[in-house]
Design a protein around this motif. Sequence first.
Motif, short mmCIF file in Angstrom:
data_model
loop_
_atom_site.label_atom_id
_atom_site.label_comp_id
_atom_site.label_asym_id
_atom_site.label_seq_id
_atom_site.Cartn_x
_atom_site.Cartn_y
_atom_site.Cartn_z
N LEU A 34 48.51 58.77 42.78
CA LEU A 34 47.82 57.91 41.82
C LEU A 34 48.51 56.55 41.72
O LEU A 34 47.85 55.50 41.69
N LEU A 35 49.84 56.58 41.70
CA LEU A 35 50.61 55.33 41.61
C LEU A 35 50.29 54.43 42.81
O LEU A 35 50.04 53.22 42.64
N ALA A 36 50.27 55.02 44.00
CA ALA A 36 49.96 54.22 45.20
C ALA A 36 48.56 53.62 45.09
O ALA A 36 48.34 52.46 45.45
N GLN A 37 47.63 54.39 44.56
CA GLN A 37 46.26 53.87 44.39
C GLN A 37 46.23 52.75 43.36
O GLN A 37 45.62 51.70 43.56
N MET A 38 46.89 52.97 42.22
CA MET A 38 46.82 51.99 41.13
C MET A 38 47.57 50.71 41.48
O MET A 38 47.23 49.64 40.98
N ARG A 39 48.57 50.82 42.37
CA ARG A 39 49.29 49.61 42.77
C ARG A 39 48.41 48.64 43.54
O ARG A 39 48.74 47.47 43.69
N THR A 40 47.28 49.13 44.04
CA THR A 40 46.39 48.24 44.78
C THR A 40 45.33 47.61 43.86
O THR A 40 44.49 46.84 44.32
N ARG A 41 45.37 47.93 42.56
CA ARG A 41 44.41 47.31 41.64
C ARG A 41 44.82 45.86 41.36
O ARG A 41 45.98 45.61 41.09
N ARG A 42 43.88 44.96 41.46
CA ARG A 42 44.14 43.56 41.16
C ARG A 42 42.97 42.99 40.36
O ARG A 42 41.84 43.45 40.48
N SER A 43 43.28 41.97 39.57
CA SER A 43 42.20 41.23 38.93
C SER A 43 41.52 40.40 40.00
O SER A 43 42.19 39.71 40.77
N CYS A 44 40.21 40.49 40.03
CA CYS A 44 39.44 39.84 41.10
C CYS A 44 38.62 38.70 40.51
O CYS A 44 38.00 38.85 39.45
N ARG A 45 38.63 37.56 41.19
CA ARG A 45 37.82 36.42 40.72
C ARG A 45 36.82 35.96 41.78
O ARG A 45 36.13 34.97 41.59
N GLU A 46 36.77 36.69 42.90
CA GLU A 46 35.81 36.33 43.95
C GLU A 46 34.97 37.56 44.29
O GLU A 46 35.36 38.41 45.09
N PHE A 47 33.83 37.65 43.60
CA PHE A 47 32.97 38.83 43.72
C PHE A 47 31.83 38.57 44.69
O PHE A 47 31.30 37.46 44.76
N SER A 48 31.42 39.62 45.38
CA SER A 48 30.17 39.57 46.15
C SER A 48 29.03 39.95 45.19
O SER A 48 29.28 40.50 44.12
N ASP A 49 27.80 39.65 45.61
CA ASP A 49 26.67 39.99 44.74
C ASP A 49 26.07 41.36 45.09
O ASP A 49 24.99 41.71 44.62
N LYS A 50 26.78 42.12 45.93
CA LYS A 50 26.29 43.45 46.32
C LYS A 50 26.01 44.30 45.07
O LYS A 50 26.89 44.44 44.21
N PRO A 51 24.81 44.87 44.97
CA PRO A 51 24.47 45.60 43.74
C PRO A 51 25.25 46.91 43.56
O PRO A 51 25.74 47.49 44.53
N ILE A 52 25.31 47.32 42.33
CA ILE A 52 25.92 48.60 41.95
C ILE A 52 24.90 49.33 41.09
O ILE A 52 24.35 48.75 40.15
N PRO A 53 24.62 50.61 41.40
CA PRO A 53 23.59 51.32 40.63
C PRO A 53 23.97 51.48 39.16
O PRO A 53 25.13 51.68 38.82
#
Length: 220
Positions: free
Chosen positions: A25-44
């Motif tokens: 879980l730590l390895a996964q969470m270490r890759t979380r970043r605040s993102c300011r460049e989003f694509s417009d790909k939809p999410i259901p």
Amino acid sequence: MAYVPIPYSIEPQDPGTMLAGTQKLLAQMRTRRSCREFSDKPIPKDLIESLIAVAHTAPSGANRQPWHFVAVDDPTIKKEIRVAAEKEERESYTNRMPPAWLEALEPLGTDEHKPFLEIAPWLVVIFQENWVMIDGQKQPNYYPVESVGLAAGMFLTACHLAGLATLTHTPSPMKFLREILHRPENEKPFLLIPVGYPTANCKVPKIEKKPIEEVLQWNR
Ligand code: IYR
């Protein structure tokens, strides 16, 4: 309301399994970043609802659950939010934030332009309920900031583990959100969270977490 105790248990795991799971879980969470460049790909919509349902499992003061989530994918409303946020941010960056604050933000590369508010497929706005009407009486909620902060953290974690990017955006002041989203006067905007995918060539600032020793004291 009466106290009604019910049984509670958690499936036991041996410490080795717990440590391995936590390190994963730590390895996964270490890759979380605040993102300011989003694509417009939809999410259901049903995915957004599940992510919010995870946030809604958070503990809260006196179990008041002092949060309200507004999920926006309407392009007209997203545009309204962008216009209002950029107006406040322009004023903040130009006149309201003192030099020390602007200097502290330099490594993040932020400015008053917030195109992601229109581009990200969803904006999830979390409101904090400061009081509620109970039996016709205005009653305070308890620890609303802490409670909503916990729910927000769980939402960010759920989004990340689902493979989605987020940003904890706090245009200031953000009372325009209450007006645009028609929320009642007992609710205060807490966080505006764009949710989506990063663009193919998304960049984030090169910043690091402090070493654990700096944020952890042992007394044993
Ligand atoms: N709300 C502004 C400024 C800002 C403030 C903090 I504290 C940050 O960590 C990042 C940005 C903005 O969103 O640009």
